[in-house]
Design an enzyme around this catalytic site. Structure first.
Site, PDB file in Angstrom:
ATOM      1  N   GLY A  20       0.787  -1.160   0.109  1.00 38.48           N
ATOM      2  CA  GLY A  20       0.134   0.025   0.065  1.00 38.48           C
ATOM      3  C   GLY A  20       0.747   1.147  -0.124  1.00 38.48           C
ATOM      4  O   GLY A  20       2.177   1.217   0.432  1.00 38.48           O
ATOM      5  N   GLY A  22       0.670   5.718   0.670  1.00 33.39           N
ATOM      6  CA  GLY A  22       0.367   7.005   1.359  1.00 33.39           C
ATOM      7  C   GLY A  22       0.850   8.196   0.848  1.00 33.39           C
ATOM      8  O   GLY A  22       1.822   8.149   0.076  1.00 33.39           O
ATOM      9  N   GLY A  23       0.511   9.153   1.335  1.00 34.71           N
ATOM     10  CA  GLY A  23       1.059  10.525   0.847  1.00 34.71           C
ATOM     11  C   GLY A  23       2.556  10.437   0.882  1.00 34.71           C
ATOM     12  O   GLY A  23       3.575  10.948   0.411  1.00 34.71           O
ATOM     13  N   MET A  24       3.124  10.177   2.316  1.00 35.32           N
ATOM     14  CA  MET A  24       4.479  10.103   2.671  1.00 35.32           C
ATOM     15  C   MET A  24       5.051   8.732   3.002  1.00 35.32           C
ATOM     16  O   MET A  24       5.993   8.851   3.599  1.00 35.32           O
ATOM     17  CB  MET A  24       4.576  11.077   3.748  1.00 35.32           C
ATOM     18  CG  MET A  24       4.250  12.590   3.635  1.00 35.32           C
ATOM     19  SD  MET A  24       5.171  13.287   2.437  1.00 35.32           S
ATOM     20  CE  MET A  24       6.810  13.632   3.220  1.00 35.32           C
ATOM     21  N   ASP A 133      -8.013   7.041  12.285  1.00 36.21           N
ATOM     22  CA  ASP A 133      -7.849   6.990  10.910  1.00 36.21           C
ATOM     23  C   ASP A 133      -8.869   5.524  10.462  1.00 36.21           C
ATOM     24  O   ASP A 133      -8.255   4.799   9.771  1.00 36.21           O
ATOM     25  CB  ASP A 133      -6.497   6.806  10.445  1.00 36.21           C
ATOM     26  CG  ASP A 133      -6.591   7.293   9.038  1.00 36.21           C
ATOM     27  OD1 ASP A 133      -6.976   7.922   8.372  1.00 36.21           O
ATOM     28  OD2 ASP A 133      -5.248   6.748   8.244  1.00 36.21           O
TER      29      ASP A 133
END
Length: 484
Positions: A20, A22-24, A133
């Protein structure tokens, strides 16, 4: 240390595939070749805007069957690498896309398992752990049917003495309103996100998709019980004080639904209780859109949205190289009158002044806007056109402006210059839900933007799904500026 597929990382881990992104951060599946065991390695960029050690610092305190255990932390000049248990299973968002929606009894079972792990987190001493989250993609369904919770990158410890969170963060749609406001998140924040997640699993309706709001789930499926409908409504109240006060209280109602005590649709008292508990739809119309290199298109987009809906819409003119938003919406005469009628500053000047005094908030943002005389719900943040504005506002904290835009408006539209040197572009492109590139419908214009697409994807790390190319052809009879 660099992670490359089929090569050894740190001399021990063979990188198999990504799990997976994500942004960072990116998570990889890896095999410890010395032990023959599988692990998940989370690669986190050190330039992340959040504390990159939050996740390992929290995980090392925890021991629960539904949570991954942390094994090691490595680092190099650019990244840290968090090595945790590999939880073999399927993320619920993937399973949901396959089945469409889950039966009520399955969702209630999932919910009770999630309540168990949230109860464990919230009972931590001296400070409860707030997950913050909850969403289907962070819930793993193991092959034996058990729920596992992953990704503690934005979790935090609840501290009684703190009045608010230092960072406004979460996944739009699933995040509780207080995650974008001047309050501290607590146990009820996780209850809200769990309620939205249950809604998504039961209906197949993501909070990011139409109808952009939480409606009674029985509208979509009349066979669902009134009990589960009432539970989701109470979990997702805008006011945290109107939600369940604890996970324990929520679990008690879920067990009643599971046992069938709340499932009698003909029970008049139960029906009255459900009607009283439902407090109207919760809006998910919230969106931030950036429009690159075409302020006229951004102006027309805002105009059409407010003409066809009751959405409260904000247009932020960040294209300081031109005044096309002001011209397209016929705001220049309004701005001149606005300036002559007021002594104090407005627009970006008002915002900069408030920021310098550390007094910027949603009210200031709204007061700084020019109101459209055509619609009460159309606001424009701009300034009298001056080419020096391009450098004048470089110190403005655009992230804070966007947070207030998200909290105070349904739709926020950012007008961006197509210059790759624009100081606002990176923040705007990262924070927007969708980045719209409107191009005249001819092949030369489309080719012209190919390099810009590559820049957005490679330099600014904007994923494909956040970029929208719109080819258009203006007709004189429908041009906004000429028909105001």
């Amino acid at each position: 240390m660099k992670m490359k597929y089929d090569e050894l990382f740190d001399g021990r881990y063979r990188i198999i595939r990504p799990l997976g992104q994500g942004g960072m951060s990116t998570v990889y599946l890896a095999e410890n070749v010395k032990l023959g065991t599988l692990w998940a390695i989370k690669e986190v960029n050190k330039n992340s805007k959040i504390d990159i050690l939050i996740e390992p610092n929290i995980l090392k305190k925890l021991n629960h069957k539904a949570l991954p255990r942390i094994f090691d932390i490595l680092e190099d000049n650019e990244n840290i690498y968090i090595i945790v248990d590999y939880l073999d299973g399927t993320p619920l968002d993937v399973e949901l896309s396959r089945v469409g929606c889950f039966p009520e009894d399955v969702v209630v079972d999932f919910a009770l398992q999630i309540c168990d792990v949230l109860s464990y987190l919230h009972s931590q001493k001296p400070n409860p752990i707030i997950y913050r989250d909850m969403k289907p993609s962070n819930i793993i369904l193991s092959k034996d049917g058990f729920i596992k919770l992953i990704d503690f990158g934005i979790a935090r410890e609840f501290k009684e003495e703190a009045n608010f969170d230092t960072v406004y963060i979460g996944t739009r749609g699933y995040a509780a309103p207080e995650q974008y406001g001047a309050f501290q998140t607590n146990e009820r924040t996780d209850i809200y996100s769990l309620g939205v997640t249950l809604y998504h699993l039961l209906t197949g309706k993501s909070p990011k998709d139409p109808p952009y709001e939480i409606k009674p789930v029985r509208i979509f499926n009349g066979s669902l019980s009134e009990g589960i409908d009432s539970i989701i409504s109470k979990c997702t109240r805008q006011d945290p004080n109107e939600r369940y006060s604890s996970i324990h209280e929520l679990a008690k109602d879920l067990k009643k639904v599971q046992s069938g005590k709340e499932a009698n649709n003909d029970n008049e008292a139960n029906n009255d209780r459900w009607k009283k508990s439902y407090n109207g739809p919760v809006s998910f119309k919230k969106l931030i859109l950036s429009v690159v290199g075409n302020s006229e298109f951004a102006a027309e987009l805002g105009y059409i949205v407010t003409k066809l809906t009751d959405f409260k819409t904000l247009i932020i003119n960040l294209d300081f190289t031109a005044s096309k938003v002001d011209l397209s919406l016929n705001l220049v005469p309004k701005i001149d009158k606005y300036v002559s009628a007021r002594n104090e500053s407005f627009g970006f000047n008002m915002i900069m002044d408030a920021m310098s005094r550390k007094a910027f908030n949603c009210d200031i943002l709204e007061k700084a806007c020019i109101r459209s005389s055509d619609f009460n719900n159309l606001y424009v943040l701009t300034d009298p056109f001056d080419i020096t504005n391009y450098e004048k506002y470089t110190a403005m904290d655009l992230s804070s402006v966007l947070e207030c835009g998200y909290r105070g408006f349904d739709i926020t539209i950012l007008c961006l210059s197509d210059s790759i040197l624009d100081s606002y572009s990176k923040t705007a492109l990262e924070r927007a839900d969708y980045n719209i590139v409107p191009i005249l419908a001819n092949i030369d214009e489309i080719r012209k933007y190919e390099a810009y697409f590559q820049y957005m994807k490679e330099k600014n790390l904007i994923p494909d799904e956040k970029i929208r190319l719109i080819a258009y052809d203006y007709k004189k009879g429908i041009n906004l500026q000429e028909n105001l």
